[in-house]
Design an enzyme around this catalytic site. Structure first.
Site, PDB file in Angstrom:
ATOM      1  N   GLY A 264       0.786  -1.759   5.818  1.00 30.78           N
ATOM      2  CA  GLY A 264       1.398  -2.706   6.741  1.00 30.78           C
ATOM      3  C   GLY A 264       0.456  -3.852   7.052  1.00 30.78           C
TER       4      GLY A 264
ATOM      5  CB  CYS B 284      -0.896   0.044   1.234  1.00 26.14           C
ATOM      6  SG  CYS B 284      -2.070  -1.302   1.288  1.00 26.14           S
TER       7      CYS B 284
ATOM      8  CE1 TYR C 298       9.954  -6.252  -7.357  1.00 30.65           C
ATOM      9  CE2 TYR C 298       8.473  -6.016  -5.514  1.00 30.65           C
ATOM     10  CZ  TYR C 298       8.682  -6.244  -6.852  1.00 30.65           C
ATOM     11  OH  TYR C 298       7.616  -6.432  -7.679  1.00 30.65           O
TER      12      TYR C 298
END
Ligand code: SF4
Length: 486
Positions: A112, A9, A260
């Protein structure tokens, strides 16, 4: 790497700007890499919170342009892009999540994963609470509404102390934004300011997951929000307080953000992402040298590390694989054949670069390994003489419970396989993974300030019950929701 692990997110908030909703759109657009399943914006006109969410990318959800903007009045806004890490991909789980309780309205945007959400939800349901979503975020609104919490001198700080796991959070109340970060600082969150020259009356304040979103609205980076800190934006300006005593918790920043997830032009955890990845590439070349003719990246996330590998090794860098940015996610990839087709659509080989060459392929990570093997086969078909795989992080052996949607442990390539078996599986001439120590030596913060659980199996926040995307999906929902990406 493509399509084996999912982004989660992105958050954006702005206080005190006449173009709050438009700037939130641009901020979310720059955070699109963090989630493409749904997008939403909530605004406050000072009295009422207005909210619009939908499935798909930011551009798709807000395609009606001004029609939607007109329904989102106010100089304060929070926005969210989502990839579901808890709760299925459905409209009801889109964020910001709007709720009304005894103190008024609140819209919540979360990045999260809460590892104690299911237990908290069980407790609340036992007392009759009804939940309308299957996302872990909704428990936060129930905690806020609990009468014994409302009467606390600082209800928000009190509520945050009930949460365990990874959370960067934005709360939009009618008169303010409150931005909070978990005590371990697992996910990034930063604050900036737009100067009056760029449309921010009196200098509007902005909070965002990554600094690339500040750049998108020409906001100047002020600082990262500290682990365990709540930053309040209101008519008086910016104020800060802590819900855990600063210095009592050693941070556990997610290294995978650097490896990443985050965008190359962002600065997180005190360091630019591109530069960090270049250092990883250099370290990788030192740890795993090889005689070769050309270094090629798996774009885009492997590109910075490949540049670093080429610089350190002296082997020329070239683009042997080209990524198509116009292929959206396929609707579903039910079997391996379709997944391989999907990868072929997304990554094309430049035959002239690879034919007859000994190639070093640099990627940021390998999860299942099946897509990597598909790419290796394509390179061989194009005439590559040798293929040497180099990976700029250690072998991933453990799941993430803090907000990254990896496949199950059993599906991870490095689970129960040694290096020889991995090399055979990938059908490469050699394979070299970055060491954990080598990876952490590239970071600016001390090694114990990072979470490394997916490589080391050492979870800083205990997880008693395995949490996955479908933890809260208790009932079979007989409904189809459109997941519309472009
Ligand atoms: S387990 Fe891995 S992906 Fe998850 S927070 Fe830790 S470092 Fe990041």
């Amino acid at each position: 790497m493509i399509s084996e692990k999912k982004e989660y997110c992105g958050l954006f908030g702005i206080f005190g700007d006449a173009e709050a909703v438009q700037k939130t759109y641009f901020g979310l657009h720059s955070l699109q890499h963090r989630g493409q399943e749904s997008a939403g914006i909530a605004t406050s006109d000072g009295k009422i919170i207005h909210c619009y969410t939908g499935m798909g990318t930011v551009r798709r959800v807000f395609r009606a342009g001004r029609d939607i903007y007109d329904k989102l009045p106010g100089r304060t806004a929070v926005g969210h892009v989502r990839y579901s890490t808890t709760g299925a991909s459905r409209p009801v789980n889109s964020q910001p999540l709007l709720a009304e309780y005894s103190q008024g309205q609140v819209a919540v945007a979360h990045n999260g994963n809460l590892v104690n959400a299911a237990r908290l939800r069980d407790e609340y349901e036992a007392y009759g609470s009804i939940f309308k979503t299957t996302s872990d975020t909704e428990i936060i609104t129930h905690l806020l509404a609990k009468p014994t919490h409302v009467s606390n001198p600082d209800p928000l700080a009190h509520v945050l102390n009930h949460l365990q796991g990874a959370y960067s959070l934005l709360f939009l109340f009618a008169d303010r934004i409150e931005a909070a970060r978990d005590p371990f600082g697992i996910r990034p969150l930063c604050i900036g300011q737009i100067s009056a020259e760029h449309g921010g009356q009196r200098g509007a304040y902005v909070v965002a997951s990554e600094t690339c979103a500040l750049d998108a609205v020409r906001a100047k980076f002020i600082r990262e929000i500290e682990p365990g800190e709540i930053v309040r934006l209101d008519e008086k300006g910016v104020s800060s307080r802590f819900f855990v005593t600063p210095g009592t918790v050693t941070p556990a920043h997610c290294v995978f953000e650097h490896v990443y997830f985050a965008k190359q032009n962002s600065t997180i955890f005190g360091e630019n992402v591109h530069q960090f990845r270049k250092k990883l590439g250099g370290q990788l070349a030192s740890e795993h040298p090889v005689d070769a003719d050309v270094v090629i990246p798996v774009p885009d996330s492997g590109t910075s590390a490949a540049i670093g590998y080429a610089e350190r090794s002296g082997i020329p860098f070239d683009m042997g694989l080209v990524r198509s940015h116009y292929v959206g996610r396929t609707f579903i990839s039910p079997d391996q054949k379709l997944r391989e087709l999907e990868v072929k659509l997304k990554l094309a080989v430049v035959n002239e670069v690879v034919a007859g060459k000994r190639i070093v392929v640099v990627d940021d990570s390998i999860v299942r390994g099946t897509t990597t093997r598909g790419k290796i086969r394509t390179l061989r078909t194009a005439g590559a003489k040798e293929v040497h795989m180099r990976v700029s992080c250690p072998p991933i052996r453990f799941p993430c419970f803090y907000g990254i949607d990896f496949p199950t442990k059993e599906e991870l390539l490095a689970n129960n396989r040694d290096l020889k078996q991995i090399r055979q599986f990938l059908e490469v001439d050699s394979v070299g993974y970055m060491s954990l120590e080598g990876m952490l030596s590239c970071a600016v913060l001390p090694p114990d300030h990072y979470c490394t659980a997916c490589w080391s199996g050492k979870y800083r926040i205990p997880v008693s019950v395995a949490v996955n995307k479908f933890t809260m999906e208790r009932y079979q929902m007989n409904m189809f929701d459109e997941v519309d990406t472009d």
